[in-house]
Enzyme design. Sequence first.
Site, PDB file in Angstrom:
ATOM      1  N   ASP A   1       0.431  -0.771   0.228  1.00  0.00           N
ATOM      2  CA  ASP A   1       0.081  -0.132  -0.413  1.00  0.00           C
ATOM      3  C   ASP A   1       1.092   1.844  -0.484  1.00  0.00           C
ATOM      4  O   ASP A   1       1.947   1.120   0.326  1.00  0.00           O
ATOM      5  CB  ASP A   1      -0.988  -0.185   1.547  1.00  0.00           C
ATOM      6  CG  ASP A   1      -0.524  -0.313   2.113  1.00  0.00           C
ATOM      7  OD1 ASP A   1       1.223   0.454   2.132  1.00  0.00           O
ATOM      8  OD2 ASP A   1      -0.744  -0.206   3.686  1.00  0.00           O
TER       9      ASP A   1
ATOM     10  N   CYS B   1      -8.905 -27.221  11.440  1.00  0.00           N
ATOM     11  CA  CYS B   1     -10.221 -27.614  11.889  1.00  0.00           C
ATOM     12  C   CYS B   1      -9.464 -29.473  12.198  1.00  0.00           C
ATOM     13  O   CYS B   1     -10.583 -30.284  12.868  1.00  0.00           O
ATOM     14  CB  CYS B   1     -11.328 -27.530  10.568  1.00  0.00           C
ATOM     15  SG  CYS B   1     -11.738 -25.682  11.296  1.00  0.00           S
TER      16      CYS B   1
ATOM     17  N   CYS C   1     -15.107 -26.960   7.101  1.00  0.00           N
ATOM     18  CA  CYS C   1     -13.255 -26.855   7.210  1.00  0.00           C
ATOM     19  C   CYS C   1     -12.342 -27.556   6.514  1.00  0.00           C
ATOM     20  O   CYS C   1     -12.119 -28.496   7.182  1.00  0.00           O
ATOM     21  CB  CYS C   1     -13.109 -25.376   7.709  1.00  0.00           C
ATOM     22  SG  CYS C   1     -11.362 -24.535   7.007  1.00  0.00           S
TER      23      CYS C   1
ATOM     24  N   ASP D   1      -8.348  -7.213   0.555  1.00  0.00           N
ATOM     25  CA  ASP D   1      -7.060  -7.409   2.046  1.00  0.00           C
ATOM     26  C   ASP D   1      -7.621  -7.241   3.386  1.00  0.00           C
ATOM     27  O   ASP D   1      -8.562  -6.359   3.103  1.00  0.00           O
ATOM     28  CB  ASP D   1      -5.569  -6.555   1.345  1.00  0.00           C
ATOM     29  CG  ASP D   1      -6.176  -5.910   1.795  1.00  0.00           C
ATOM     30  OD1 ASP D   1      -6.838  -4.960   1.482  1.00  0.00           O
ATOM     31  OD2 ASP D   1      -5.256  -4.658   3.309  1.00  0.00           O
TER      32      ASP D   1
ATOM     33  N   HIS E   1      -6.755 -20.805  10.453  1.00  0.00           N
ATOM     34  CA  HIS E   1      -8.297 -21.300  10.703  1.00  0.00           C
ATOM     35  C   HIS E   1      -8.988 -20.403   9.446  1.00  0.00           C
ATOM     36  O   HIS E   1      -9.409 -20.221   8.646  1.00  0.00           O
ATOM     37  CB  HIS E   1      -9.392 -21.686  11.371  1.00  0.00           C
ATOM     38  CG  HIS E   1     -10.897 -21.728  10.803  1.00  0.00           C
ATOM     39  ND1 HIS E   1     -11.705 -22.742  10.137  1.00  0.00           N
ATOM     40  CD2 HIS E   1     -11.980 -20.795  11.407  1.00  0.00           C
ATOM     41  CE1 HIS E   1     -12.991 -22.277   9.976  1.00  0.00           C
ATOM     42  NE2 HIS E   1     -12.764 -21.540  10.476  1.00  0.00           N
TER      43      HIS E   1
ATOM     44  N   CYS F   1      -9.389 -26.806   6.916  1.00  0.00           N
ATOM     45  CA  CYS F   1      -7.655 -26.355   6.630  1.00  0.00           C
ATOM     46  C   CYS F   1      -6.776 -27.277   8.285  1.00  0.00           C
ATOM     47  O   CYS F   1      -8.152 -27.817   9.183  1.00  0.00           O
ATOM     48  CB  CYS F   1      -7.704 -24.707   7.864  1.00  0.00           C
ATOM     49  SG  CYS F   1      -7.985 -25.071   9.149  1.00  0.00           S
TER      50      CYS F   1
HETATM   51 ZN   LIG Z   1     -10.208 -24.755   9.188  1.00  0.00          ZN
END
Ligand SMILES: [Zn+2]
Length: 380
Positions: free
Chosen positions: A90, A315, A310, A271, A341, A312
């Site tokens: 930025d 999880c 999920c 973002d 996550h 990830c």
């Molecule tokens: Zn997750």
Amino acid sequence: MFDFPVQHTAGAARAGAFVTPHGDVPTPAFMPVGTAGAVKTLVMEEVAALGARMVLANTYHLYLRPGHELVRELGGLHRFMRWDGPILTDSGGFQVFSLAAIRDVHDDGVDFRSHIDGSLHKFTPESVMEVQRALGADVIMAFDECLPGGCDRATGEAAGVRTLAWLERCRKRFASLEGEAGLPEQTLFPVLQGNVFDDLRASHARRTLELGDWTGYGIGGLSVGEAKEDMWRTLELLDSELPRERPRYLMGVGYPDDLLEAIARGCDLFDCVAPTRNARHGTAWTSAEGQVNLKAARFRRDAGPIDAGCDCFACARYDRAYLRHLVVAREWLAMRLLSIHNLRFLVRLTEEARRRIGDSSFEAWRRDWLARYRNEGSKQ
Ligand SMILES: [Zn+2]
């Protein structure tokens, strides 16, 4: 080198590929924020494993510490933070206006005091180009005057005039630096301002288009406290003003429902610090229950994952009872696992949006997803 082929559309929503010198970014895409050259608590290999293809870093922070010249000397930002993919920096404007103690905003630039040690500094459109050239991100942003939400029309108009004058100075300095040996290939995005005033938004967009053949557009001045309806109306207006064959980066927007609403209105890149900041406060996003805070007593014996849908690491491996314990005990691991996550949640959301735009099921899926997320979230 910079290109944006659009592969599919669904209404105003687009699925494309932002082509950069450090690889292609399938869009829509969420860019994790590495403020000071690090996505908080994660190594960049983990960020890549979450599916993120492009990251953001903050010019203001890196200018103050460790200094852009040192980053250049050490091989540039990609090498410094060990990230081979595309980076966007930025302009530093937003941080100067929100973090630093500002001494003076004038037509030449902004004098400000560092939030770290109180030392005095000056940003001008030219110096901000020089700093971002030294850092070496693929996409760099023009210096703009950022106003808080709710400002009056006259203030918004004056800031818009100044932002356009600064854009022209950024463009000139960027072009003059292009000939310098050893600088990486970069592109400059303008920042569209105009608050929530339709006529200011339209005229600012048109003037910006007149000033150059830009490879992409930053949409600024939203998600700063205005009503959601004002943000959606502004995005719809910009969708009709901006060229369709260029990516649009909606700056600072990254809550799941906002992301889907903005994708539906033609935005491509996003973002936000929310995934990692929320993680540090024990907050996680779920598709079936909206936003949850793991400190809640009801999770004490909960043997399920944060989000059953999920994929990830957090999880797959841990249950809510353990994560709640980590949050309550203020263990750093909680911040790491919830960051993993939340970031994966947003990246997965953009991946699914992209898939749905491709097979024409985007609108129906978006409506169902938002209804479930908001309905369940409001019951918490
Ligand atoms: Zn997750």
